[in-house]
Design an enzyme around this catalytic site. Structure first.
Site, PDB file in Angstrom:
ATOM      1  N   HIS A 133      -0.490   7.145   9.676  1.00  0.00           N
ATOM      2  CA  HIS A 133       0.041   5.793   9.896  1.00  0.00           C
ATOM      3  C   HIS A 133       1.559   5.715   9.824  1.00  0.00           C
ATOM      4  O   HIS A 133       2.143   4.743  10.266  1.00  0.00           O
ATOM      5  CB  HIS A 133      -0.535   4.806   8.864  1.00  0.00           C
ATOM      6  CG  HIS A 133      -2.014   4.642   8.926  1.00  0.00           C
ATOM      7  ND1 HIS A 133      -2.702   4.357  10.090  1.00  0.00           N
ATOM      8  CD2 HIS A 133      -2.953   4.747   7.955  1.00  0.00           C
ATOM      9  CE1 HIS A 133      -3.995   4.277   9.830  1.00  0.00           C
ATOM     10  NE2 HIS A 133      -4.178   4.501   8.556  1.00  0.00           N
ATOM     11  N   GLY A 150       0.318   2.222   5.272  1.00  0.00           N
ATOM     12  CA  GLY A 150      -1.070   2.634   5.010  1.00  0.00           C
ATOM     13  C   GLY A 150      -1.227   3.907   4.202  1.00  0.00           C
ATOM     14  O   GLY A 150      -1.964   4.807   4.568  1.00  0.00           O
ATOM     15  N   ASP A 157     -10.494  10.210  11.401  1.00  0.00           N
ATOM     16  CA  ASP A 157     -10.382   9.264  10.290  1.00  0.00           C
ATOM     17  C   ASP A 157     -11.029   7.926  10.671  1.00  0.00           C
ATOM     18  O   ASP A 157     -11.099   7.563  11.849  1.00  0.00           O
ATOM     19  CB  ASP A 157      -8.877   9.054  10.003  1.00  0.00           C
ATOM     20  CG  ASP A 157      -8.607   8.378   8.671  1.00  0.00           C
ATOM     21  OD1 ASP A 157      -8.164   9.065   7.740  1.00  0.00           O
ATOM     22  OD2 ASP A 157      -8.837   7.151   8.586  1.00  0.00           O
ATOM     23  N   HIS A 203      -9.816   5.114  10.288  1.00  0.00           N
ATOM     24  CA  HIS A 203      -8.771   4.212  10.790  1.00  0.00           C
ATOM     25  C   HIS A 203      -8.066   4.796  12.009  1.00  0.00           C
ATOM     26  O   HIS A 203      -7.938   5.999  12.143  1.00  0.00           O
ATOM     27  CB  HIS A 203      -7.741   3.946   9.674  1.00  0.00           C
ATOM     28  CG  HIS A 203      -8.346   3.371   8.434  1.00  0.00           C
ATOM     29  ND1 HIS A 203      -8.781   4.161   7.374  1.00  0.00           N
ATOM     30  CD2 HIS A 203      -8.636   2.096   8.101  1.00  0.00           C
ATOM     31  CE1 HIS A 203      -9.288   3.387   6.425  1.00  0.00           C
ATOM     32  NE2 HIS A 203      -9.229   2.133   6.837  1.00  0.00           N
ATOM     33  N   ASP A 226       0.816  -1.222   0.000  1.00  0.00           N
ATOM     34  CA  ASP A 226       0.000   0.000   0.000  1.00  0.00           C
ATOM     35  C   ASP A 226       0.842   1.262   0.000  1.00  0.00           C
ATOM     36  O   ASP A 226       0.315   2.362  -0.060  1.00  0.00           O
ATOM     37  CB  ASP A 226      -0.979   0.017   1.178  1.00  0.00           C
ATOM     38  CG  ASP A 226      -0.397  -0.612   2.431  1.00  0.00           C
ATOM     39  OD1 ASP A 226       0.014   0.146   3.310  1.00  0.00           O
ATOM     40  OD2 ASP A 226      -0.345  -1.845   2.487  1.00  0.00           O
TER      41      ASP A 226
HETATM   42  O1  LIG Z   1      -7.248   5.507   4.978  1.00  0.00           O
HETATM   43  C1  LIG Z   1      -6.255   5.043   5.481  1.00  0.00           C
HETATM   44  C2  LIG Z   1      -5.407   3.962   4.820  1.00  0.00           C
HETATM   45  C3  LIG Z   1      -6.223   2.707   4.722  1.00  0.00           C
HETATM   46  C4  LIG Z   1      -5.419   1.537   4.219  1.00  0.00           C
HETATM   47  C5  LIG Z   1      -4.334   1.121   4.929  1.00  0.00           C
HETATM   48  C6  LIG Z   1      -3.629  -0.021   4.525  1.00  0.00           C
HETATM   49  C7  LIG Z   1      -4.019  -0.714   3.402  1.00  0.00           C
HETATM   50  C8  LIG Z   1      -5.105  -0.295   2.661  1.00  0.00           C
HETATM   51  C9  LIG Z   1      -5.810   0.839   3.033  1.00  0.00           C
HETATM   52  N1  LIG Z   1      -6.836   1.242   2.226  1.00  0.00           N
HETATM   53  C10 LIG Z   1      -8.140   1.258   2.535  1.00  0.00           C
HETATM   54  O2  LIG Z   1      -8.550   0.979   3.633  1.00  0.00           O
HETATM   55  C11 LIG Z   1      -9.058   1.662   1.467  1.00  0.00           C
HETATM   56  C12 LIG Z   1     -10.405   1.748   1.745  1.00  0.00           C
HETATM   57  C13 LIG Z   1     -11.276   2.128   0.743  1.00  0.00           C
HETATM   58  C14 LIG Z   1     -10.842   2.425  -0.527  1.00  0.00           C
HETATM   59  C15 LIG Z   1      -9.508   2.363  -0.790  1.00  0.00           C
HETATM   60  C16 LIG Z   1      -9.047   2.717  -2.133  1.00  0.00           C
HETATM   61  F1  LIG Z   1      -8.033   3.531  -2.004  1.00  0.00           F
HETATM   62  F2  LIG Z   1      -8.671   1.633  -2.804  1.00  0.00           F
HETATM   63  F3  LIG Z   1     -10.033   3.345  -2.824  1.00  0.00           F
HETATM   64  C17 LIG Z   1      -8.603   1.969   0.187  1.00  0.00           C
HETATM   65  N2  LIG Z   1      -5.830   5.447   6.692  1.00  0.00           N
HETATM   66  O3  LIG Z   1      -6.489   6.465   7.324  1.00  0.00           O
HETATM   67 ZN   LIG Z   2      -8.449   6.159   6.856  1.00  0.00          ZN
END
Ligand SMILES: O=C(CCc1ccccc1NC(=O)c1cccc(C(F)(F)F)c1)NO
Ligand SMILES: [Zn+2]
EC number: 3.5.1.98
Length: 380
Positions: free
Chosen positions: A146, A154, A181, A183, A104
């Site tokens: 993150h 992230g 957020d 997360h 990611d």
């Molecule tokens: O939004 C984040 C990062 C979230 C994250 C961390 C690690 C691996 C994947 C993610 N991505 C998502 O949770 C996520 C959720 C919805 C849509 C997407 C998209 F970017 F692919 F659209 C991504 N942190 O506040």
């Molecule tokens: Zn988030």
């Protein structure tokens, strides 16, 4: 006593709202996975609502190596510098993995310049608050909560929030960090888990297997920092009323016991209904009520962005929050002068209404969370 010219100037600015307006920064922000084009979309909508004329626009200064090293490890920063210069990335495979630059957080073009730019915007805002040139600063290109001291995580390559709080610590002794957020703000919490000078408060979705997995109710801080970490783990589908009620209870308790003299707010919009993250069922009005609570405290405050993967909805959310911060009423019909007008079809409305999915947080859940968290203070 006669006010000095300088004091008068500072007094004048202290009611001001500073906004980071920097096209280079918006371009760098586009390199972050899955939010390409978001920064300029947000800026264009804020401009279309004529909110820029109410703010003091500032360019962003890239962060120096020294400033980056005030949180991140030398190994990590030197690796970013090295990998930017080198053309043969093949034999860096394992290093890339070691520093989280995979999955990611894929390597982006000009990664060191990118990290200086992203971090620099939030630090520039913090400097404005330290210098007393404004009471409020906004950087919708920040909020990368993150990133850890020695690795990307992230979608976060540099922890601009930790660096900005570190800068604020030059002047403010008690800083409250609030993370809206979807997360858990693990990178910021980890950085200050031992510190009684920075209280971190994160409201987030918390369930087995949901990223990042930290931020449980029992996660309260360590050593001298015990009870200066506050986590509000929520089930999916939470709605404005439940969210605002628990935030208000905790925020007022935190205000009266911790007495922060500065606040940093991460406004990740992936908690809003319609986001592909599909976790919460909030609307911008719900978050708006929470930040109105923060604004009423009248202490230097830095507002940052974060997640938000439905790009038009994220622009809607942060434009609405900007109007709340400015105390201005704006119409819900998207101005057709907006360059990206078609992105807001089919409704062309600013408002985002909540969905019908149920809120898995029961009244008992909310009562238990509130009592547990608000009773914590008898220890301190
Ligand atoms: O939004 C984040 C990062 C979230 C994250 C961390 C690690 C691996 C994947 C993610 N991505 C998502 O949770 C996520 C959720 C919805 C849509 C997407 C998209 F970017 F692919 F659209 C991504 N942190 O506040
Ligand atoms: Zn988030």
């Amino acid at each position: 006593m006669k006010m000095s010219q300088e004091a008068k100037k500072t007094k004048l600015y202290s009611s001001r709202v500073v906004y980071v307006c920097d096209l280079l920064l918006f371009k760098e922000c586009d390199k972050i996975p899955n939010i390409c084009g978001r920064a300029i979309l947000v800026h264009n909508l804020i401009r279309a609502y004529d909110l820029l004329s109410h703010m003091h626009l500032i360019p962003s200064e890239p962060a120096s190596e020294d400033i980056l090293l005030s949180f991140h490890s030398r190994n990590y920063i030197e690796f970013l510098q090295k990998v930017e210069e080198s053309s043969d990335l093949e034999n860096h495979e394992e290093d890339l993995l070691e520093f989280g630059l995979a999955y990611d957080c894929p390597l982006v073009e000009g990664i060191y310049k990118f990290v200086q730019s992203i971090a620099g915007a939030s630090i520039t805002c913090a400097q404005v608050l330290v210098d007393g040139l404004a009471r409020i600063a906004i950087n919708w290109c920040g909020g990368w909560h993150h990133a850890q001291r020695d690795e990307a995580e992230g979608f976060c390559y540099v922890n601009d929030i930790v660096l900005a709080i570190h800068k604020l610590r030059e002047k403010f002794s008690r800083i409250l960090y609030i993370d809206f957020d979807l997360h858990h703000g693990n990178g910021v919490e980890n950085a200050f888990s031992f510190s009684p000078h920075v209280m971190t408060l994160s409201l987030h979705k918390y369930e087995p297997g949901f990223y990042p997995g930290s931020g449980g109710l029992s996660d309260v801080g360590l050593g001298q920092g015990r009870y200066y970490t506050v986590n509000v783990p929520l089930k999916e589908g939470v709605r404005d009323d439940n969210y605002f009620t628990i935030f208000q209870s905790i925020a007022n308790k935190v205000w009266s016991t911790f007495c922060p003299n500065a606040v940093v707010v991460q406004c990740g919009a992936d908690c809003i209904n319609g986001d592909p993250a599909c976790g919460f069922n909030l609307t911008p009005r719900g978050i708006g009520r929470c930040i109105e609570n923060v604004l009423a405290w009248n202490v230097p405050t830095l507002f940052l962005g974060g997640g938000g993967y439905n790009l038009p909805n994220t622009a809607r959310c942060w434009t609405y929050l900007t109007s709340i911060i400015l105390g201005l009423q704006i119409t819900s019909s998207i101005p057709d002068s907006n360059l990206d007008f078609m992105c807001y079809s089919p409704d062309f409305e600013l408002d985002i209404v909540r969905g019908n999915r149920s809120d898995l947080n029961t009244a008992e859940d909310m009562k238990h969370l509130t009592e547990t968290i608000c009773s914590e203070y008898h220890h301190t």
